[in-house]
Design an enzyme around this catalytic site. Structure first.
Site, PDB file in Angstrom:
ATOM      1  N   SER A 166      32.899  38.776  34.984  1.00  0.00           N
ATOM      2  CA  SER A 166      33.721  39.868  35.157  1.00  0.00           C
ATOM      3  C   SER A 166      35.207  40.024  35.029  1.00  0.00           C
ATOM      4  O   SER A 166      35.826  39.609  33.939  1.00  0.00           O
ATOM      5  CB  SER A 166      33.362  41.012  36.428  1.00  0.00           C
ATOM      6  N   THR A 167      36.069  40.151  36.071  1.00  0.00           N
ATOM      7  CA  THR A 167      37.567  40.318  36.021  1.00  0.00           C
ATOM      8  C   THR A 167      37.984  38.979  35.490  1.00  0.00           C
ATOM      9  O   THR A 167      37.615  38.047  36.071  1.00  0.00           O
ATOM     10  CB  THR A 167      38.018  40.842  37.369  1.00  0.00           C
ATOM     11  N   HIS A 193      31.206  42.076  32.206  1.00  0.00           N
ATOM     12  CA  HIS A 193      31.370  43.590  32.316  1.00  0.00           C
ATOM     13  C   HIS A 193      32.489  44.121  31.694  1.00  0.00           C
ATOM     14  O   HIS A 193      33.619  43.846  31.639  1.00  0.00           O
ATOM     15  CB  HIS A 193      31.845  43.849  33.984  1.00  0.00           C
ATOM     16  N   MET A 286      35.157  40.379  40.070  1.00  0.00           N
ATOM     17  CA  MET A 286      35.164  40.968  41.285  1.00  0.00           C
ATOM     18  C   MET A 286      33.854  41.484  41.742  1.00  0.00           C
ATOM     19  O   MET A 286      33.051  41.726  40.971  1.00  0.00           O
ATOM     20  CB  MET A 286      36.281  42.405  40.996  1.00  0.00           C
ATOM     21  N   ASP A 289      28.156  41.128  41.729  1.00  0.00           N
ATOM     22  CA  ASP A 289      26.997  41.080  40.899  1.00  0.00           C
ATOM     23  C   ASP A 289      26.660  39.563  40.550  1.00  0.00           C
ATOM     24  O   ASP A 289      27.619  38.919  40.123  1.00  0.00           O
ATOM     25  CB  ASP A 289      27.495  42.022  39.608  1.00  0.00           C
TER      26      ASP A 289
END
Length: 366
Positions: A166-167, A193, A286, A289
């Protein structure tokens, strides 16, 4: 603990106000200044000493990309969150910004919503990122890179690699993917994401620099060795048995962990089909998940690698997996590709991938 200091940079007065009010409503955030273009922003950074900068992509005099180049030269570790429109042009510029060192990004609310709706979008999307990025220093007593005592004891060869990120993901993938061996004999499936358009551009850019074939999944592709399939923004990607092989499938089931695509959704179906032949990889991101998906991979005897805290932009996703004791190894980003190459290099694999004979048929979630 002092509040996180934020500088808001956007040429639109309304957007500066929206972001400022959305952030200032949190007692842990202090908006210490605003700027209407990049030139002013570079001056304000020295004056205000912010912990995080939100930076508009398109501005007069000095746009976001040019500002970022100057900013990174003088402030290489200052977290910068790009604010982009959800358009082809906005997505392309944002990908350029990430390549130049932007830490993260959000897409701005559409202009059709009300002021209150737009403010809520900024609270939901921007506020958690600001808080996460302001706590980037490793905590005292945090988990260091390690190799579990059980590492290397499993005999099942790797049949698939599943990556969740993600991030900080686009830059992490740009480091990881080009280092994978060109003769990799297993397929790779990825959830990053990102919204629609962004995932396609990410796939195109990785494909240009990766020895493997990288594409955004359209659903229905039969998995092949040496091919990489990225879940498209707005869709969950799952795997399903198709004839003698395994194929991708897409759906728009409800979000999980506030995400679609979600790592947990993909990892569950990977684990159900490939079992102990799964290699799960959790990179910077972050939230948590991927935690439940990694639990399923672990329960079925698969391997899991997690990125370490020092090399992660945000040690949320890999941190939860590491702290749960699910990771066989916790490694710096620049060591993960070598470990994947080593684990996936044991023994010949078929070019079109069949599920394990002992595993039950997995249907795609509706």
């Amino acid at each position: 603990m002092p509040p996180t200091r934020v500088l808001v940079v956007d040429d639109a007065v309304v957007v500066r106000r929206l972001i400022s009010e959305a952030l200032s409503g949190d007692p842990d955030i202090e908006v210490v200044g605003t700027a209407a273009n990049g030139r002013i922003a570079l001056q304000r950074i020295r004056q205000c000493n912010p912990d995080v900068v939100t930076l508009d992509v398109e501005m007069p005099e000095m746009d976001g990309l040019e500002t970022l180049r100057h900013l990174r030269a003088d402030f290489p570790s200052l977290p910068v969150i790009m604010c982009s429109t959800l358009t082809e042009r906005g997505a392309s510029i944002t990908m350029d910004a990430l390549a130049l060192g932007a830490t993260d990004y959000i897409t701005k609310p559409s202009q059709t919503g009300s002021f209150d709706e737009s403010m809520q979008r900024f609270r939901d999307d921007l506020l958690p990122r600001v808080k996460a990025l302001s706590r980037r220093a490793p905590a005292s007593g945090s988990i260091k890179p390690f190799v579990a005592k059980s590492a290397g004891l499993r005999a099942e060869p790797v049949r698939i690699i599943a990556i969740g990120v993600s991030t900080g993901g686009p830059n992490a993938l740009s480091v990881l993917m080009p280092r994978l061996r060109p003769d990799l004999d297993v397929p790779v499936v990825i959830v990053q994401h990102m919204p629609p358009m962004f995932t396609r551009l990410l796939a195109e850019r990785l494909d240009a620099h990766c020895p493997l074939s990288v594409k955004e999944s359209a659903g229905g592709e039969l998995l092949r060795a040496g091919s990489v399939y990225i879940a498209p923004g707005g869709f969950h990607m799952v795997l399903t048995q198709l004839g003698g092989g395994v194929a991708t499938a897409l759906n728009q089931a409800p979000q999980e962990n506030s995400c679609r695509p979600a790592v947990d959704v993909l990892f569950r179906t990977v684990a159900s089909i490939y079992g102990a032949g799964t290699l799960g990889v959790i990179l910077t991101g972050m939230g948590q998940d991927g935690l439940r998906g990694c639990q399923e991979i672990h329960e079925r005897g698969g391997r899991i690698l997690a990125q370490d805290e020092a090399s992660s932009v945000v040690w949320g996703m890999p941190g939860f997996v590491a702290k749960a004791g699910l990771a066989e190894k916790v490694l710096p980003l620049d060591a993960i590709a070598d470990e994947i190459n080593r684990l996936a290099g044991d023994g010949p694999k078929p070019r079109v991938f069949s599920p394990l004979a002992a595993q039950p048929r997995a249907a795609a979630p509706s």
